[in-house]
Design a protein around this motif. Structure first.
Motif, PDB file in Angstrom:
ATOM      1  N   ALA A  35      17.493  -0.153  10.567  1.00 54.25           N
ATOM      2  CA  ALA A  35      16.200  -0.278  11.252  1.00 54.25           C
ATOM      3  C   ALA A  35      15.674  -1.705  11.181  1.00 54.25           C
ATOM      4  N   LEU A  36      15.137  -2.161  12.307  1.00 57.56           N
ATOM      5  CA  LEU A  36      14.498  -3.476  12.357  1.00 57.56           C
ATOM      6  C   LEU A  36      13.095  -3.291  12.931  1.00 57.56           C
ATOM      7  N   VAL A  37      12.114  -3.923  12.284  1.00 54.95           N
ATOM      8  CA  VAL A  37      10.734  -3.843  12.774  1.00 54.95           C
ATOM      9  C   VAL A  37      10.343  -5.230  13.289  1.00 54.95           C
ATOM     10  N   ILE A  38       9.875  -5.293  14.526  1.00 55.04           N
ATOM     11  CA  ILE A  38       9.363  -6.553  15.067  1.00 55.04           C
ATOM     12  C   ILE A  38       7.853  -6.534  14.933  1.00 55.04           C
ATOM     13  N   GLY A  39       7.312  -7.408  14.087  1.00 56.38           N
ATOM     14  CA  GLY A  39       5.870  -7.478  13.892  1.00 56.38           C
ATOM     15  C   GLY A  39       5.483  -6.965  12.515  1.00 56.38           C
ATOM     16  N   ALA A  40       4.824  -7.830  11.728  1.00 58.75           N
ATOM     17  CA  ALA A  40       4.372  -7.448  10.387  1.00 58.75           C
ATOM     18  C   ALA A  40       2.857  -7.319  10.356  1.00 58.75           C
ATOM     19  N   GLY A  41       2.274  -6.821  11.452  1.00 60.63           N
ATOM     20  CA  GLY A  41       0.853  -6.487  11.471  1.00 60.63           C
ATOM     21  C   GLY A  41       0.653  -5.203  10.668  1.00 60.63           C
ATOM     22  N   PRO A  42      -0.579  -4.652  10.642  1.00 63.97           N
ATOM     23  CA  PRO A  42      -0.808  -3.454   9.833  1.00 63.97           C
ATOM     24  C   PRO A  42       0.124  -2.295  10.210  1.00 63.97           C
ATOM     25  N   VAL A  43       0.390  -2.152  11.488  1.00 62.11           N
ATOM     26  CA  VAL A  43       1.215  -1.024  11.929  1.00 62.11           C
ATOM     27  C   VAL A  43       2.695  -1.247  11.578  1.00 62.11           C
ATOM     28  N   GLY A  44       3.177  -2.470  11.732  1.00 60.78           N
ATOM     29  CA  GLY A  44       4.548  -2.791  11.326  1.00 60.78           C
ATOM     30  C   GLY A  44       4.746  -2.551   9.832  1.00 60.78           C
ATOM     31  N   LEU A  45       3.742  -2.921   9.023  1.00 61.40           N
ATOM     32  CA  LEU A  45       3.852  -2.736   7.571  1.00 61.40           C
ATOM     33  C   LEU A  45       3.878  -1.244   7.221  1.00 61.40           C
ATOM     34  N   PHE A  46       3.043  -0.460   7.899  1.00 61.34           N
ATOM     35  CA  PHE A  46       3.034   0.981   7.620  1.00 61.34           C
ATOM     36  C   PHE A  46       4.314   1.642   8.141  1.00 61.34           C
ATOM     37  N   GLN A  47       4.896   1.070   9.185  1.00 63.64           N
ATOM     38  CA  GLN A  47       6.188   1.564   9.693  1.00 63.64           C
ATOM     39  C   GLN A  47       7.251   1.431   8.601  1.00 63.64           C
ATOM     40  N   VAL A  48       7.229   0.308   7.897  1.00 67.95           N
ATOM     41  CA  VAL A  48       8.172   0.086   6.788  1.00 67.95           C
ATOM     42  C   VAL A  48       8.007   1.190   5.747  1.00 67.95           C
ATOM     43  N   PHE A  49       6.751   1.516   5.427  1.00 62.22           N
ATOM     44  CA  PHE A  49       6.459   2.548   4.431  1.00 62.22           C
ATOM     45  C   PHE A  49       6.993   3.907   4.884  1.00 62.22           C
ATOM     46  N   GLN A  50       6.710   4.268   6.131  1.00 68.41           N
ATOM     47  CA  GLN A  50       7.145   5.580   6.636  1.00 68.41           C
ATOM     48  C   GLN A  50       8.663   5.668   6.720  1.00 68.41           C
ATOM     49  N   LEU A  51       9.329   4.576   7.103  1.00 68.82           N
ATOM     50  CA  LEU A  51      10.792   4.579   7.126  1.00 68.82           C
ATOM     51  C   LEU A  51      11.324   4.717   5.704  1.00 68.82           C
ATOM     52  N   GLY A  52      10.652   4.051   4.778  1.00 69.65           N
ATOM     53  CA  GLY A  52      11.052   4.125   3.370  1.00 69.65           C
ATOM     54  C   GLY A  52      10.994   5.558   2.853  1.00 69.65           C
ATOM     55  N   LEU A  53       9.915   6.275   3.197  1.00 65.16           N
ATOM     56  CA  LEU A  53       9.810   7.684   2.768  1.00 65.16           C
ATOM     57  C   LEU A  53      10.982   8.494   3.303  1.00 65.16           C
ATOM     58  N   GLN A  54      11.476   8.101   4.483  1.00 65.66           N
ATOM     59  CA  GLN A  54      12.606   8.817   5.086  1.00 65.66           C
ATOM     60  C   GLN A  54      13.942   8.323   4.536  1.00 65.66           C
ATOM     61  N   GLY A  55      13.904   7.378   3.600  1.00 63.56           N
ATOM     62  CA  GLY A  55      15.141   6.882   2.992  1.00 63.56           C
ATOM     63  C   GLY A  55      15.823   5.810   3.839  1.00 63.56           C
ATOM     64  N   VAL A  56      15.056   5.143   4.706  1.00 66.73           N
ATOM     65  CA  VAL A  56      15.643   4.114   5.573  1.00 66.73           C
ATOM     66  C   VAL A  56      15.097   2.738   5.181  1.00 66.73           C
ATOM     67  N   LEU A 106       4.653 -15.268  12.660  1.00 68.59           N
ATOM     68  CA  LEU A 106       3.738 -15.950  11.740  1.00 68.59           C
ATOM     69  C   LEU A 106       4.440 -16.199  10.405  1.00 68.59           C
ATOM     70  N   PRO A 107       3.964 -17.219   9.667  1.00 70.83           N
ATOM     71  CA  PRO A 107       4.574 -17.462   8.352  1.00 70.83           C
ATOM     72  C   PRO A 107       4.100 -16.482   7.277  1.00 70.83           C
ATOM     73  N   HIS A 108       3.217 -15.547   7.628  1.00 71.27           N
ATOM     74  CA  HIS A 108       2.726 -14.565   6.650  1.00 71.27           C
ATOM     75  C   HIS A 108       2.582 -13.201   7.330  1.00 71.27           C
ATOM     76  N   VAL A 109       2.463 -12.142   6.513  1.00 69.82           N
ATOM     77  CA  VAL A 109       2.311 -10.803   7.082  1.00 69.82           C
ATOM     78  C   VAL A 109       0.837 -10.541   7.405  1.00 69.82           C
ATOM     79  N   GLY A 110       0.568  -9.458   8.156  1.00 65.84           N
ATOM     80  CA  GLY A 110      -0.821  -9.029   8.367  1.00 65.84           C
ATOM     81  C   GLY A 110      -1.297  -9.044   9.815  1.00 65.84           C
ATOM     82  N   GLY A 111      -0.559  -9.699  10.712  1.00 66.75           N
ATOM     83  CA  GLY A 111      -0.918  -9.684  12.133  1.00 66.75           C
ATOM     84  C   GLY A 111      -2.375 -10.064  12.367  1.00 66.75           C
ATOM     85  N   GLN A 112      -3.029  -9.329  13.263  1.00 63.02           N
ATOM     86  CA  GLN A 112      -4.425  -9.652  13.616  1.00 63.02           C
ATOM     87  C   GLN A 112      -5.367  -9.599  12.410  1.00 63.02           C
ATOM     88  N   CYS A 113      -5.123  -8.640  11.482  1.00 62.00           N
ATOM     89  CA  CYS A 113      -6.012  -8.503  10.313  1.00 62.00           C
ATOM     90  C   CYS A 113      -6.046  -9.794   9.506  1.00 62.00           C
TER      91      CYS A 113
END
Ligand code: FAD
Length: 345
Positions: free
Chosen positions: A9-30, A38-45
């Motif tokens: 799995a590859l996620v494009i975008g480390a905004g709040p939703v991209g970060l939560f996508q990582v978490f949900q994939l992790g729960l699924q064992g992925v 950007l040089p940092h995570v967090g997107g618009q926030c």
């Protein structure tokens, strides 16, 4: 070219939703890789309202944009995603074996089975100064990316801009082992959008002769023997004047560039990716779109809606990645498997 990174799995975008996508994939064992321009995570926030309060995140009556980003990072930490920051995804291509080949402008290649586009309003890239011939000096004498002192140590520096970053860059460039030989702030008029304290510090430094401010609108260049020597300016009195320099750092803010997302051949409606609401899949098999970048009947661009989308997209991806396994709903409260994945047991 570097060998491609192979991933499920590859996620494009480390905004709040991209970060939560990582978490949900992790729960699924992925496990996943994440790319952000950007040089940092967090997107618009992080970029647009780091210090401002948010009141509509479920269960968190109040937190700032930056607080939310930090909490999301903490939440996804057990799943150890690999972050590739400061890189924009430029190309997506379907391989004969159905995997997706992804390329970034940093020269990184990926081969992924599933792709999650959490690209928000587009890649946040620095706004560039528009001036004929200037782009030829980009990367040698002209810089738009995040300021870095090694570019101007011992040289005559001009900083263009009127915001916090521009003024802070001037103040920082005057001192330390990598100080510039001289520092000039350039903005079209003597009015600044930077914080009042910074503006005051800049004015004091000018009064002490440690730096100077020049008001003017760049209109041309002076180039000698392949080197940028000076900018031609039109000053507020309407006169032309020259401003000599070794290095030009522009701090003109960031602008979101949908650019590449629009060229990937996915079904779009008014600049958003069309998805189904069962698993937030796009028109292409294995490509999901979550958060501000997607559209469907009733879509609302809210973080909490993005969290829901990311959750169902992770289930959708699992059905593709592990077609023979039953995707059971498990509770984080009681599931031993989820506790193992979260590193709790
Ligand atoms: P984003 O936060 O936009 O992140 C997308 C990321 O993807 C960016 O970092 C970008 O650089 C990256 N990216 C895009 N394309 C590429 C590419 N090709 N390659 C690499 N990286 C790429 N929502 C609420 O729910 N509550 C609020 O109170 C609230 N307040 C807000 C206040 C303001 C001032 C603003 C501007 C928005 C507010 N929002 C609020 C909206 C909320 O911020 C967005 O809904 C949310 O940020 C969307 O998250 P996202 O992860 O989808 O996208």
């Amino acid at each position: 070219t570097q060998a491609p990174i192979k991933t499920e799995a590859l996620v494009i975008g480390a905004g709040p939703v991209g970060l939560f996508q990582v978490f949900q994939l992790g729960l699924q064992g992925v496990h996943c890789h994440v790319v952000d321009a950007l040089p940092h995570v967090g997107g618009q926030c992080a970029e647009l309202y780091a210090g401002k309060p948010i009141y509509d995140i479920p269960g968190i009556p109040f937190c700032t944009g930056q607080d939310l980003v930090e909490r999301l990072q903490q939440q996804m930490a057990p799943f150890k995603p690999t972050l590739h920051l400061g890189q924009q995804v430029t190309h997506i291509e379907r391989q004969a074996d159905q995997r997706l080949a992804i390329t970034t402008d940093g020269g990184q290649h990926f081969l992924t089975s599933t792709l999650f586009i959490a690209a928000g309003v587009g890649a946040f890239v620095p706004r560039r100064m528009v001036l004929d011939g200037l782009s030829a000096f980009e990367g040698t004498q002209v810089f738009a990316e995040h300021p870095a002192p090694e570019r101007w140590a011992g040289h005559h520096l001009v900083v263009a801009g009127d915001g916090d970053t521009a003024l802070q860059t001037c103040l920082d460039a005057m001192t330390g082992p990598q100080a510039a030989a001289s520092v000039t702030l350039l903005h079209r008029r003597d009015q600044f959008s930077a914080a009042p304290e910074l503006t005051e510090q800049m004015r004091q430094a000018c009064a002490q002769g440690r730096m100077r401010f020049v008001a003017g609108q760049p209109t041309g260049l002076k180039v000698e023997q392949g080197r940028l020597q000076a900018l031609e300016l039109l000053n507020p009195q309407g006169e032309a004047q020259w401003l000599s320099l070794d290095v030009l750092q522009t701090c003109l803010g960031l602008s979101p560039k949908l650019g590449p997302v629009a060229q990937w051949g996915l079904a779009m409606e008014r600049k958003q990716l069309v998805v189904n609401t069962e698993n937030f899949g796009t028109s292409e098999h294995g490509i999901f779109a979550v958060g501000d970048i997607n559209t469907y009947p009733g879509k609302k661009k809210l973080i909490l809606c993005g969290f829901h989308e990311a959750t169902l997209a992770a289930f959708g991806a699992l059905a593709l990645l592990r077609p023979t396994e039953k995707t059971l709903l498990q509770y984080t409260t009681t599931s031993t498997l989820l506790h193992q994945r979260l590193g709790l047991v």
